[in-house]
Scaffold this motif. Sequence first.
Motif, PDB file in Angstrom:
ATOM      1  N   GLY A  30       0.795  -1.220   0.000  1.00  0.00           N
ATOM      2  CA  GLY A  30       0.000   0.000   0.000  1.00  0.00           C
ATOM      3  C   GLY A  30       0.827   1.269   0.000  1.00  0.00           C
ATOM      4  O   GLY A  30       0.573   2.192  -0.795  1.00  0.00           O
ATOM      5  N   PHE A  31       1.801   1.333   0.877  1.00  0.00           N
ATOM      6  CA  PHE A  31       2.600   2.556   0.953  1.00  0.00           C
ATOM      7  C   PHE A  31       3.504   2.723  -0.263  1.00  0.00           C
ATOM      8  O   PHE A  31       3.708   3.838  -0.733  1.00  0.00           O
ATOM      9  CB  PHE A  31       3.411   2.612   2.247  1.00  0.00           C
ATOM     10  CG  PHE A  31       2.580   2.978   3.443  1.00  0.00           C
ATOM     11  CD1 PHE A  31       1.708   4.048   3.413  1.00  0.00           C
ATOM     12  CD2 PHE A  31       2.675   2.255   4.607  1.00  0.00           C
ATOM     13  CE1 PHE A  31       0.937   4.389   4.507  1.00  0.00           C
ATOM     14  CE2 PHE A  31       1.912   2.588   5.716  1.00  0.00           C
ATOM     15  CZ  PHE A  31       1.032   3.647   5.667  1.00  0.00           C
ATOM     16  N   THR A  32       4.034   1.643  -0.816  1.00  0.00           N
ATOM     17  CA  THR A  32       4.859   1.795  -2.014  1.00  0.00           C
ATOM     18  C   THR A  32       4.009   2.214  -3.203  1.00  0.00           C
ATOM     19  O   THR A  32       4.467   2.996  -4.050  1.00  0.00           O
ATOM     20  CB  THR A  32       5.662   0.523  -2.342  1.00  0.00           C
ATOM     21  OG1 THR A  32       4.787  -0.588  -2.436  1.00  0.00           O
ATOM     22  CG2 THR A  32       6.736   0.269  -1.298  1.00  0.00           C
ATOM     23  N   GLU A  33       2.756   1.740  -3.273  1.00  0.00           N
ATOM     24  CA  GLU A  33       1.868   2.209  -4.343  1.00  0.00           C
ATOM     25  C   GLU A  33       1.606   3.703  -4.210  1.00  0.00           C
ATOM     26  O   GLU A  33       1.586   4.424  -5.208  1.00  0.00           O
ATOM     27  CB  GLU A  33       0.554   1.435  -4.322  1.00  0.00           C
ATOM     28  CG  GLU A  33       0.684   0.027  -4.861  1.00  0.00           C
ATOM     29  CD  GLU A  33      -0.579  -0.799  -4.721  1.00  0.00           C
ATOM     30  OE1 GLU A  33      -1.550  -0.341  -4.057  1.00  0.00           O
ATOM     31  OE2 GLU A  33      -0.599  -1.913  -5.268  1.00  0.00           O
ATOM     32  N   LEU A  34       1.414   4.176  -2.986  1.00  0.00           N
ATOM     33  CA  LEU A  34       1.227   5.621  -2.781  1.00  0.00           C
ATOM     34  C   LEU A  34       2.459   6.409  -3.207  1.00  0.00           C
ATOM     35  O   LEU A  34       2.351   7.461  -3.828  1.00  0.00           O
ATOM     36  CB  LEU A  34       0.933   5.911  -1.306  1.00  0.00           C
ATOM     37  CG  LEU A  34      -0.470   5.588  -0.823  1.00  0.00           C
ATOM     38  CD1 LEU A  34      -0.539   5.745   0.692  1.00  0.00           C
ATOM     39  CD2 LEU A  34      -1.482   6.500  -1.498  1.00  0.00           C
ATOM     40  N   LEU A  35       3.622   5.890  -2.865  1.00  0.00           N
ATOM     41  CA  LEU A  35       4.859   6.601  -3.204  1.00  0.00           C
ATOM     42  C   LEU A  35       5.130   6.604  -4.700  1.00  0.00           C
ATOM     43  O   LEU A  35       5.705   7.553  -5.234  1.00  0.00           O
ATOM     44  CB  LEU A  35       6.044   5.985  -2.456  1.00  0.00           C
ATOM     45  CG  LEU A  35       6.028   6.195  -0.947  1.00  0.00           C
ATOM     46  CD1 LEU A  35       7.091   5.335  -0.284  1.00  0.00           C
ATOM     47  CD2 LEU A  35       6.228   7.664  -0.605  1.00  0.00           C
ATOM     48  N   LEU A  36       4.735   5.538  -5.375  1.00  0.00           N
ATOM     49  CA  LEU A  36       4.965   5.447  -6.814  1.00  0.00           C
ATOM     50  C   LEU A  36       3.954   6.249  -7.628  1.00  0.00           C
ATOM     51  O   LEU A  36       4.210   6.570  -8.790  1.00  0.00           O
ATOM     52  CB  LEU A  36       4.936   3.983  -7.263  1.00  0.00           C
ATOM     53  CG  LEU A  36       6.126   3.151  -6.812  1.00  0.00           C
ATOM     54  CD1 LEU A  36       5.884   1.687  -7.136  1.00  0.00           C
ATOM     55  CD2 LEU A  36       7.408   3.637  -7.458  1.00  0.00           C
ATOM     56  N   ALA A  37       2.827   6.569  -7.021  1.00  0.00           N
ATOM     57  CA  ALA A  37       1.809   7.345  -7.731  1.00  0.00           C
ATOM     58  C   ALA A  37       2.390   8.708  -8.102  1.00  0.00           C
ATOM     59  O   ALA A  37       3.179   9.291  -7.364  1.00  0.00           O
ATOM     60  CB  ALA A  37       0.584   7.510  -6.844  1.00  0.00           C
ATOM     61  N   ARG A  38       1.988   9.187  -9.208  1.00  0.00           N
ATOM     62  CA  ARG A  38       2.486  10.488  -9.664  1.00  0.00           C
ATOM     63  C   ARG A  38       1.669  11.622  -9.044  1.00  0.00           C
ATOM     64  O   ARG A  38       1.429  12.639  -9.664  1.00  0.00           O
ATOM     65  CB  ARG A  38       2.428  10.557 -11.186  1.00  0.00           C
ATOM     66  CG  ARG A  38       3.215   9.491 -11.864  1.00  0.00           C
ATOM     67  CD  ARG A  38       4.387  10.080 -12.556  1.00  0.00           C
ATOM     68  NE  ARG A  38       5.175   9.018 -13.175  1.00  0.00           N
ATOM     69  CZ  ARG A  38       6.455   8.960 -13.080  1.00  0.00           C
ATOM     70  NH1 ARG A  38       7.108   9.865 -12.395  1.00  0.00           N
ATOM     71  NH2 ARG A  38       7.124   7.998 -13.675  1.00  0.00           N
ATOM     72  N   ASP A  39       1.299  11.436  -7.811  1.00  0.00           N
ATOM     73  CA  ASP A  39       0.476  12.407  -7.104  1.00  0.00           C
ATOM     74  C   ASP A  39       1.403  13.312  -6.295  1.00  0.00           C
ATOM     75  O   ASP A  39       2.076  12.870  -5.372  1.00  0.00           O
ATOM     76  CB  ASP A  39      -0.493  11.668  -6.178  1.00  0.00           C
ATOM     77  CG  ASP A  39      -1.448  12.601  -5.476  1.00  0.00           C
ATOM     78  OD1 ASP A  39      -1.381  13.823  -5.701  1.00  0.00           O
ATOM     79  OD2 ASP A  39      -2.269  12.099  -4.703  1.00  0.00           O
ATOM     80  N   ASP A  40       1.412  14.589  -6.635  1.00  0.00           N
ATOM     81  CA  ASP A  40       2.291  15.535  -5.945  1.00  0.00           C
ATOM     82  C   ASP A  40       1.649  16.142  -4.706  1.00  0.00           C
ATOM     83  O   ASP A  40       2.141  17.140  -4.183  1.00  0.00           O
ATOM     84  CB  ASP A  40       2.718  16.643  -6.910  1.00  0.00           C
ATOM     85  CG  ASP A  40       3.627  16.135  -7.998  1.00  0.00           C
ATOM     86  OD1 ASP A  40       4.322  15.121  -7.774  1.00  0.00           O
ATOM     87  OD2 ASP A  40       3.644  16.741  -9.087  1.00  0.00           O
ATOM     88  N   THR A  41       0.551  15.543  -4.242  1.00  0.00           N
ATOM     89  CA  THR A  41      -0.111  16.103  -3.063  1.00  0.00           C
ATOM     90  C   THR A  41       0.557  15.664  -1.766  1.00  0.00           C
ATOM     91  O   THR A  41       0.264  16.223  -0.716  1.00  0.00           O
ATOM     92  CB  THR A  41      -1.603  15.705  -3.023  1.00  0.00           C
ATOM     93  OG1 THR A  41      -1.694  14.290  -2.965  1.00  0.00           O
ATOM     94  CG2 THR A  41      -2.339  16.227  -4.242  1.00  0.00           C
TER      95      THR A  41
END
Length: 75
Positions: A30-41
């Motif tokens: 879960g956390f690696t998916e969040l980090l890999l997302a191109r979401d700059d928020t």
Amino acid sequence: MQQSVPPRDAETRLIELSHDLRTPLAIVVGFTELLLARDDTLTPEQRHDYIERTRAAAADMRAILDAERAQRPPS
């Protein structure tokens, strides 16, 4: 005389190990998916927190595996 505990069979050990690893593995994924997302928020602090939680979950998995290895009878 102390009575010995019968060794767990391989299937039971596998079921227990799978159960014990499920939560830390879900955290890593879960956390690696969040980090890999191109979401700059995410703030740098949030990213650092996610990385630390991922590291901690991986350390938990290692400890679970080490404990399982220590419980195995010598070959």
